[in-house]
Scaffold this active site. Structure first.
Site, short mmCIF file in Angstrom:
data_model
loop_
_atom_site.label_atom_id
_atom_site.label_comp_id
_atom_site.label_asym_id
_atom_site.label_seq_id
_atom_site.Cartn_x
_atom_site.Cartn_y
_atom_site.Cartn_z
N ARG A 1 0.28 -6.94 -8.36
CA ARG A 1 0.26 -8.19 -7.59
C ARG A 1 -0.43 -7.98 -6.24
O ARG A 1 -1.58 -8.35 -6.05
CB ARG A 1 1.69 -8.71 -7.38
CG ARG A 1 1.76 -10.18 -6.97
CD ARG A 1 1.51 -10.46 -5.50
NE ARG A 1 2.45 -9.77 -4.61
CZ ARG A 1 2.32 -9.75 -3.29
NH1 ARG A 1 1.29 -10.36 -2.70
NH2 ARG A 1 3.19 -9.09 -2.54
N ASP A 2 0.22 -7.33 -5.30
CA ASP A 2 -0.36 -7.15 -3.97
C ASP A 2 -1.68 -6.39 -4.07
O ASP A 2 -2.61 -6.62 -3.29
CB ASP A 2 0.63 -6.38 -3.08
CG ASP A 2 0.27 -6.44 -1.60
OD1 ASP A 2 -0.47 -7.35 -1.20
OD2 ASP A 2 0.73 -5.57 -0.84
N HIS B 1 6.82 -0.92 3.45
CA HIS B 1 5.63 -1.37 2.71
C HIS B 1 4.45 -1.08 3.64
O HIS B 1 4.09 -1.90 4.47
CB HIS B 1 5.79 -2.87 2.44
CG HIS B 1 4.67 -3.50 1.69
ND1 HIS B 1 4.81 -3.96 0.39
CD2 HIS B 1 3.40 -3.78 2.02
CE1 HIS B 1 3.67 -4.50 -0.02
NE2 HIS B 1 2.80 -4.40 0.95
N HIS C 1 0.56 0.08 4.63
CA HIS C 1 -0.84 0.17 4.23
C HIS C 1 -1.47 1.40 4.88
O HIS C 1 -1.04 1.85 5.94
CB HIS C 1 -1.57 -1.11 4.62
CG HIS C 1 -1.23 -2.27 3.72
ND1 HIS C 1 -2.19 -3.08 3.15
CD2 HIS C 1 -0.04 -2.71 3.25
CE1 HIS C 1 -1.59 -3.99 2.40
NE2 HIS C 1 -0.29 -3.80 2.45
N CYS D 1 -10.17 -3.49 0.32
CA CYS D 1 -11.26 -4.46 0.21
C CYS D 1 -12.23 -4.00 -0.87
O CYS D 1 -12.74 -2.89 -0.83
CB CYS D 1 -11.98 -4.56 1.54
SG CYS D 1 -13.47 -5.58 1.44
N ASN E 1 -2.93 -0.66 0.26
CA ASN E 1 -1.61 -0.09 0.09
C ASN E 1 -1.67 1.42 -0.11
O ASN E 1 -2.64 1.95 -0.65
CB ASN E 1 -0.95 -0.72 -1.15
CG ASN E 1 -0.61 -2.17 -0.94
OD1 ASN E 1 0.33 -2.50 -0.25
ND2 ASN E 1 -1.42 -3.06 -1.52
#
Lengths: 299, 299
Positions: free
Chosen positions: A15-16, A206, A208, A239, A248
């Site tokens: 998902r993310d 969470h 990055h 990206c 992530n």
């Protein structure tokens, strides 16, 4: 230092991760999730029920949910920003849902086009309906270290919004360093502030890896007793147009860290590496996991 | 936790980095070192006086030393495995030299084709001659976490060899996780064992990022009071034929971590990023620094 004995990984790659990658086929998504299901992961975010115009990569989440092979004991969750999304998630038989807010007013306005207070108010009917259906709700909170518009986020602000989300009915708050700019002491201060309002056992991190700090920050969080970590297979989510850019933290690298620290994860690293290589082939991109890269080179 | 107030960076990109990259021109090397000199770095390993057959990338180290613009206050050092190398380093007016040994018997045999004891014995005349010329000698110790042939290295073995190198006259021992497989608790155990024999202030860490753990390990070392860190501009040193493979931790990412922790480094990050981008263009490779990648994307 209180390292946890075991850690729960929330796998957000499907998902993310994939929502920030070039669109991939339904088959590739289902194959990814089925592979992840075989790795020992116990929590897999499988899709999002959001506007297909704004996030075309998630437009087939209903078919993803109906085509994956669900293994018992694994939670397959979905991101649902509103009641309409939740209804779709219920129809798709998602096991849990997630909502999201920001700890920065400017980011909230720019990213979801409403104030933080408005975003929290929107959760209320979503959470009420989810609870009617015995569906647990997870809360994502973004910009916990820095905001791209405002700079440093106050740890007290993060604590306030986290507490508000918890009080609204989110059983767990996932603290997102969205920019990836945090470093361990700032992360420690933030976690300390938040854990004064919401129990450590109800928090997740969470992070990055945009600035390469994510694993050091995760280590810091682990030493404070955090035992739920969000991560993304292959580091999906960077990206897509910039080779080497990262989003992530890669699940493989988190698992390696945890195992090296003697922390149980239930996850088999080799199975993960295979899943990582396969989705990267489908996306025609280089894995952003150092573990997977090292394994590929050894073959 | 005892974070140091300031940290010394030993920049190894022009030697440990470039010796593992495709050969670059003399001009590119000199330009790299001159740029690094302008960044505020105070210690730059500029070359190696070794067999040009075994390490052709370092064959022009004499010309590198004679062509760089030396800035006052910066130490320009060279790797010299033997007296012949030291004589060449003296002629090139290197400010310091470095010798290397392994904490693993098998790695020593496979990499430098002699036992650990033999390698230590070879240092003696090198160190004696260096001391005659008032040249300080730094010692590299490899495989401090794992050896590719033997697996885990015993922390006591690392401590023994580090102490032997120190007693032979090395003023600082750089502890190298050559494989990059260490994780923070194992690194902590190793540093604890070594620091019982050699003072923390005479130790440095030299971590490779092959498994993505280097920055977490550096953070661990910093919390124990280690204040000298080896790193490589752009993460130079990965296998050049494998995109994304990584060797040394990138200096930029270490500087970002230190500044985020409130630790002084004397280094200007923007100047480093420019030096990193320039050498990567010369090498036609993607920087292995997340900081530099993030900066490039922001431009």
């Amino acid at each position: 230092m209180t390292l946890p004995e075991s850690v729960n990984i929330v796998e957000v790659g499907a998902r993310d991760g994939l929502q920030n990658e070039p669109k991939v086929s339904l088959e590739a998504k289902v194959s990814l999730i089925d592979s992840l299901s075989q790795s020992g992961l116990r929590y897999i975010e499988a899709g999002a029920f959001v506007s297909p115009k704004r996030v075309p990569q998630m437009a087939d989440s209903d078919r993803v949910f109906s085509n994956i092979q669900r293994r018992p004991g694994i939670i397959y969750s979905a991101l649902t920003p509103n009641v309409r999304g939740l209804e779709a998630a219920l129809e798709a038989r998602a096991d849990e849902i997630a909502v999201f807010a920001s700890a920065s007013e400017s980011f909230s306005q720019n990213n979801i086009h409403c104030s933080i207070a408005e975003s929290l108010a929107r959760f209320e009917p979503v959470i009420a309906l989810a609870q009617q259906h015995n569906i647990k709700v997870r809360g994502y909170l973004s910009c916990v270290a820095d905001c791209p518009y405002e700079g440093a986020t106050s740890p007290n602000m993060v604590a306030d919004i986290a507490k508000a989300m918890y009080d609204l009915g989110c059983y767990q708050i996932s603290l997102g360093d969205t920019i990836g700019s945090g470093t361990p002491l700032r992360i420690a201060n933030m976690i300390e502030a938040v854990s004064a309002r919401v129990s450590l056992s109800d928090l997740a991190v969470h992070f990055h890896d945009t600035y390469g700090q994510a694993l050091a920050n995760i280590y810091q969080a682990l030493t404070m007793g955090i035992d739920t970590i969000d991560s993304s297979i292959a580091g999906l989510g960077g990206c897509p147009y910039a080779p080497g850019a990262s989003g992530n933290i890669a699940t493989e690298d988190v698992i390696y860290l945890c195992h090296g620290l003697g922390i149980d994860t239930s996850v088999d690293l080799n199975t993960l590496v295979q899943a990582s290589s396969a989705i990267c082939k489908a996306l025609n991109r280089v894995p952003q996991s150092k573990i997977t890269l090292a394994q590929i080179l050894h073959q």
